[in-house]
Write a protein that holds these residues in place. Structure first.
Motif, PDB file in Angstrom:
ATOM      1  N   ALA A   1       0.835  -1.202   0.000  1.00 49.03           N
ATOM      2  CA  ALA A   1       0.000   0.000   0.000  1.00 49.03           C
ATOM      3  C   ALA A   1       0.872   1.255   0.000  1.00 49.03           C
ATOM      4  CB  ALA A   1      -0.930  -0.008   1.208  1.00 49.03           C
ATOM      5  N   TRP A   2       1.997   1.207   0.710  1.00 50.40           N
ATOM      6  CA  TRP A   2       2.930   2.342   0.705  1.00 50.40           C
ATOM      7  C   TRP A   2       3.507   2.569  -0.680  1.00 50.40           C
ATOM      8  CZ3 TRP A   2       4.731   6.734   1.968  1.00 50.40           C
ATOM      9  CH2 TRP A   2       6.039   7.105   1.671  1.00 50.40           C
ATOM     10  N   GLN A   3       3.879   1.489  -1.346  1.00 49.93           N
ATOM     11  CA  GLN A   3       4.408   1.593  -2.701  1.00 49.93           C
ATOM     12  C   GLN A   3       3.376   2.222  -3.640  1.00 49.93           C
ATOM     13  OE1 GLN A   3       7.427   0.970  -3.817  1.00 49.93           O
ATOM     14  NE2 GLN A   3       7.471  -0.296  -5.659  1.00 49.93           N
ATOM     15  N   THR A   4       2.133   1.792  -3.512  1.00 43.05           N
ATOM     16  CA  THR A   4       1.060   2.335  -4.351  1.00 43.05           C
ATOM     17  C   THR A   4       0.869   3.822  -4.088  1.00 43.05           C
ATOM     18  OG1 THR A   4      -0.069   0.191  -4.428  1.00 43.05           O
ATOM     19  CG2 THR A   4      -1.394   2.139  -4.912  1.00 43.05           C
ATOM     20  N   LEU A   5       0.912   4.218  -2.815  1.00 41.53           N
ATOM     21  CA  LEU A   5       0.745   5.628  -2.459  1.00 41.53           C
ATOM     22  C   LEU A   5       1.884   6.471  -3.013  1.00 41.53           C
ATOM     23  CD1 LEU A   5      -0.851   7.722  -0.665  1.00 41.53           C
ATOM     24  CD2 LEU A   5       0.855   7.245   1.094  1.00 41.53           C
ATOM     25  N   ARG A   6       3.110   5.992  -2.862  1.00 39.73           N
ATOM     26  CA  ARG A   6       4.270   6.739  -3.343  1.00 39.73           C
ATOM     27  C   ARG A   6       4.210   6.924  -4.857  1.00 39.73           C
ATOM     28  NH1 ARG A   6       9.185   5.555  -5.318  1.00 39.73           N
ATOM     29  NH2 ARG A   6       8.974   3.286  -5.073  1.00 39.73           N
ATOM     30  N   ILE A   7       3.843   5.875  -5.561  1.00 38.92           N
ATOM     31  CA  ILE A   7       3.732   5.959  -7.017  1.00 38.92           C
ATOM     32  C   ILE A   7       2.632   6.926  -7.420  1.00 38.92           C
ATOM     33  CG2 ILE A   7       3.008   4.629  -9.046  1.00 38.92           C
ATOM     34  CD1 ILE A   7       4.550   2.246  -7.817  1.00 38.92           C
ATOM     35  N   ALA A   8       1.488   6.856  -6.752  1.00 35.92           N
ATOM     36  CA  ALA A   8       0.362   7.730  -7.092  1.00 35.92           C
ATOM     37  C   ALA A   8       0.723   9.200  -6.948  1.00 35.92           C
ATOM     38  CB  ALA A   8      -0.843   7.394  -6.219  1.00 35.92           C
ATOM     39  N   HIS A   9       1.654   9.515  -6.042  1.00 38.69           N
ATOM     40  CA  HIS A   9       2.070  10.902  -5.824  1.00 38.69           C
ATOM     41  C   HIS A   9       3.288  11.287  -6.665  1.00 38.69           C
ATOM     42  CE1 HIS A   9      -0.648  10.692  -2.389  1.00 38.69           C
ATOM     43  NE2 HIS A   9      -0.579  11.994  -2.327  1.00 38.69           N
ATOM     44  N   GLY A  10       3.828  10.360  -7.420  1.00 37.97           N
ATOM     45  CA  GLY A  10       4.969  10.687  -8.272  1.00 37.97           C
ATOM     46  C   GLY A  10       6.258  10.907  -7.511  1.00 37.97           C
ATOM     47  N   ILE A  11       6.466  10.163  -6.415  1.00 38.38           N
ATOM     48  CA  ILE A  11       7.655  10.318  -5.583  1.00 38.38           C
ATOM     49  C   ILE A  11       8.667   9.241  -5.952  1.00 38.38           C
ATOM     50  CG2 ILE A  11       8.558  10.472  -3.248  1.00 38.38           C
ATOM     51  CD1 ILE A  11       6.505  12.639  -3.957  1.00 38.38           C
ATOM     52  N   ALA A  12       9.732   9.643  -6.647  1.00 37.59           N
ATOM     53  CA  ALA A  12      10.758   8.696  -7.087  1.00 37.59           C
ATOM     54  C   ALA A  12      11.846   8.550  -6.032  1.00 37.59           C
ATOM     55  CB  ALA A  12      11.365   9.163  -8.402  1.00 37.59           C
ATOM     56  N   GLU A  13      12.398   7.347  -5.933  1.00 33.15           N
ATOM     57  CA  GLU A  13      13.513   7.078  -5.029  1.00 33.15           C
ATOM     58  C   GLU A  13      14.586   6.289  -5.768  1.00 33.15           C
ATOM     59  OE1 GLU A  13      11.190   7.008  -0.723  1.00 33.15           O
ATOM     60  OE2 GLU A  13      11.731   5.097  -1.664  1.00 33.15           O
ATOM     61  N   SER A  14      15.831   6.521  -5.372  1.00 28.08           N
ATOM     62  CA  SER A  14      16.918   5.791  -6.025  1.00 28.08           C
ATOM     63  C   SER A  14      16.819   4.312  -5.716  1.00 28.08           C
ATOM     64  CB  SER A  14      18.278   6.336  -5.566  1.00 28.08           C
ATOM     65  OG  SER A  14      18.540   5.987  -4.220  1.00 28.08           O
ATOM     66  N   GLY A  15      17.401   3.523  -6.586  1.00 30.11           N
ATOM     67  CA  GLY A  15      17.357   2.078  -6.414  1.00 30.11           C
ATOM     68  C   GLY A  15      16.228   1.466  -7.203  1.00 30.11           C
ATOM     69  N   THR A  16      15.005   1.936  -6.962  1.00 35.49           N
ATOM     70  CA  THR A  16      13.844   1.406  -7.670  1.00 35.49           C
ATOM     71  C   THR A  16      13.469   2.241  -8.884  1.00 35.49           C
ATOM     72  OG1 THR A  16      12.403   2.589  -6.127  1.00 35.49           O
ATOM     73  CG2 THR A  16      12.843   0.277  -5.648  1.00 35.49           C
ATOM     74  N   ASP A  17      13.733   3.535  -8.846  1.00 36.99           N
ATOM     75  CA  ASP A  17      13.293   4.414  -9.932  1.00 36.99           C
ATOM     76  C   ASP A  17      14.434   4.997 -10.753  1.00 36.99           C
ATOM     77  OD1 ASP A  17      10.406   4.352  -9.374  1.00 36.99           O
ATOM     78  OD2 ASP A  17      10.977   5.316  -7.495  1.00 36.99           O
ATOM     79  N   TYR A  18      15.613   5.057 -10.191  1.00 41.91           N
ATOM     80  CA  TYR A  18      16.783   5.533 -10.929  1.00 41.91           C
ATOM     81  C   TYR A  18      18.038   5.095 -10.206  1.00 41.91           C
ATOM     82  CZ  TYR A  18      17.076   9.274  -7.417  1.00 41.91           C
ATOM     83  OH  TYR A  18      17.174   9.980  -6.241  1.00 41.91           O
ATOM     84  N   SER A  19      19.142   5.097 -10.924  1.00 43.26           N
ATOM     85  CA  SER A  19      20.421   4.688 -10.345  1.00 43.26           C
ATOM     86  C   SER A  19      21.184   5.905  -9.850  1.00 43.26           C
ATOM     87  CB  SER A  19      21.269   3.946 -11.387  1.00 43.26           C
ATOM     88  OG  SER A  19      20.617   2.762 -11.802  1.00 43.26           O
ATOM     89  N   LEU A  20      21.824   5.773  -8.695  1.00 43.54           N
ATOM     90  CA  LEU A  20      22.675   6.846  -8.193  1.00 43.54           C
ATOM     91  C   LEU A  20      23.808   7.093  -9.182  1.00 43.54           C
ATOM     92  CD1 LEU A  20      22.804   5.862  -4.421  1.00 43.54           C
ATOM     93  CD2 LEU A  20      21.520   7.747  -5.453  1.00 43.54           C
ATOM     94  N   GLY A  21      24.131   8.366  -9.390  1.00 43.92           N
ATOM     95  CA  GLY A  21      25.150   8.743 -10.347  1.00 43.92           C
ATOM     96  C   GLY A  21      24.635   8.896 -11.759  1.00 43.92           C
ATOM     97  N   ASP A  22      23.294   8.701 -11.955  1.00 40.42           N
ATOM     98  CA  ASP A  22      22.736   8.713 -13.297  1.00 40.42           C
ATOM     99  C   ASP A  22      21.647   9.759 -13.496  1.00 40.42           C
ATOM    100  OD1 ASP A  22      22.613   7.573 -15.946  1.00 40.42           O
ATOM    101  OD2 ASP A  22      20.704   6.650 -15.372  1.00 40.42           O
ATOM    102  N   ALA A  23      21.315  10.526 -12.449  1.00 43.92           N
ATOM    103  CA  ALA A  23      20.194  11.469 -12.548  1.00 43.92           C
ATOM    104  C   ALA A  23      20.556  12.806 -11.926  1.00 43.92           C
ATOM    105  CB  ALA A  23      18.953  10.898 -11.863  1.00 43.92           C
ATOM    106  N   PHE A  24      20.044  13.865 -12.531  1.00 47.48           N
ATOM    107  CA  PHE A  24      20.138  15.203 -11.963  1.00 47.48           C
ATOM    108  C   PHE A  24      18.944  15.433 -11.021  1.00 47.48           C
ATOM    109  CE2 PHE A  24      22.379  15.683 -16.052  1.00 47.48           C
ATOM    110  CZ  PHE A  24      23.569  16.250 -15.620  1.00 47.48           C
ATOM    111  N   PRO A  25      19.050  16.369 -10.080  1.00 50.83           N
ATOM    112  CA  PRO A  25      17.919  16.663  -9.197  1.00 50.83           C
ATOM    113  C   PRO A  25      16.629  16.988  -9.949  1.00 50.83           C
ATOM    114  CG  PRO A  25      19.899  17.686  -8.330  1.00 50.83           C
ATOM    115  CD  PRO A  25      20.263  17.128  -9.676  1.00 50.83           C
TER     116      PRO A  25
END
Length: 286
Positions: free
Chosen positions: A143-167
């Motif tokens: 349910a937490w994962q669903t809530l985070r996705i619904a709000h468009g909150i990205a986190e490293s590891g699952t949504d992008y790799s560290l060293g590969d994204a700008f703020p």
């Protein structure tokens, strides 16, 4: 109220007379705007402006700050902080038995006097609370994962790799994770130039499909051409970091956007201030 224990998180404490000055000079977050009872997002960048570590930061008493980050990179994060410490009067330590619980809804899972209950400011005033002295109950991580996705909150590891994204790619600029009015910090020149020139083209978008989405890392394509990459998902909804100019060009041309072979729709998080570009002539450029 619903809650979830996040077992993959760690807590780092930075304390001492120089703690605020030290962190203000290296992190993207403007600590002058960080109030008590708040957990704000931020990042430690490479000099080239890309995210090396993402986190939530909060005040932990006088001359002390608490940084919540991924457990698997916490030791590397501490080593990086130590490189910048030099002669600053600060102590940097990790809590080895930290419990990070997140809860959401109209009620509070902690009393007003509980200093460990913090408003997760990535969600604005959306009623999401982080507690660093939880009971250890597992709760509902799905349910937490669903809530985070619904709000468009990205986190490293699952949504992008560290060293590969700008703020800007992960919307830190839009959720209070970058201080554009404070002084210099590591990577500040690149981030400020991107902000003032309006050159951010990769952004987090919400993905929706009628069929279960494929695995994290699947390319989003239009006519065989990549436009983005799928991040975390909750069955038929997910997050992606995509080129908004190419997405807009596809929308204007009525071309389908695919995640693997599954048609998807991409939308901007409702709270975000950015929009799809009006001009998409450069969408075909590399």
């Amino acid at each position: 109220m619903p809650s979830a224990l996040l077992k993959d998180r760690a807590l780092i404490t930075v304390s001492g007379p120089d703690a605020e000055h030290f962190l203000q000079n290296i992190l993207t977050t403007d600590l002058d705007t960080l109030g008590n009872g708040e957990a704000k997002p931020g990042a430690l960048l490479a000099p080239q402006g890309k995210i090396l570590f993402d986190f939530l930061i909060s005040r932990a008493g006088e001359n002390a700050f608490r940084i919540e980050c991924r457990a698997d990179v916490s030791d590397d994060f501490i080593r990086r902080l130590m490189l910048y410490k030099l002669r600053a009067k600060v102590e940097i330590a990790k809590s080895e038995q930290a419990l990070v619980t997140v809860a959401w809804g109209k009620e509070s899972i902690a009393s007003e006097s509980d200093s460990t209950a913090l408003a997760d400011k990535r969600f604005g005033d959306g009623g999401v609370t982080r507690v660093y002295a939880g009971t250890g109950d597992t709760g509902d991580i799905g349910a937490w994962q669903t809530l985070r996705i619904a709000h468009g909150i990205a986190e490293s590891g699952t949504d992008y790799s560290l060293g590969d994204a700008f703020p800007h790619d992960v919307l830190l600029d839009e959720m209070g994770g970058v201080g554009f009015k404070k002084g210099c910090y590591v990577g500040q020149e690149v981030v400020s130039r991107m902000q003032h020139r309006g050159t951010a083209r990769r952004r987090v978008l919400i993905v929706e499909a009628k069929l279960p989405l494929p695995a994290t890392g699947t390319e989003l394509t239009v006519g065989g051409r990549p436009v983005g990459t799928l991040g975390s998902s909750a069955t038929v909804t997910g997050l992606a970091i995509a080129r908004i100019d190419r997405v807009k060009a596809a929308l204007d041309a009525g071309q389908p956007i695919l995640a693997g072979d599954i048609p998807v729709t991409l939308t901007i998080p409702i709270w975000a201030k950015f929009s799809f570009p009006q001009e998409t002539a450069g969408a075909e450029e590399a």
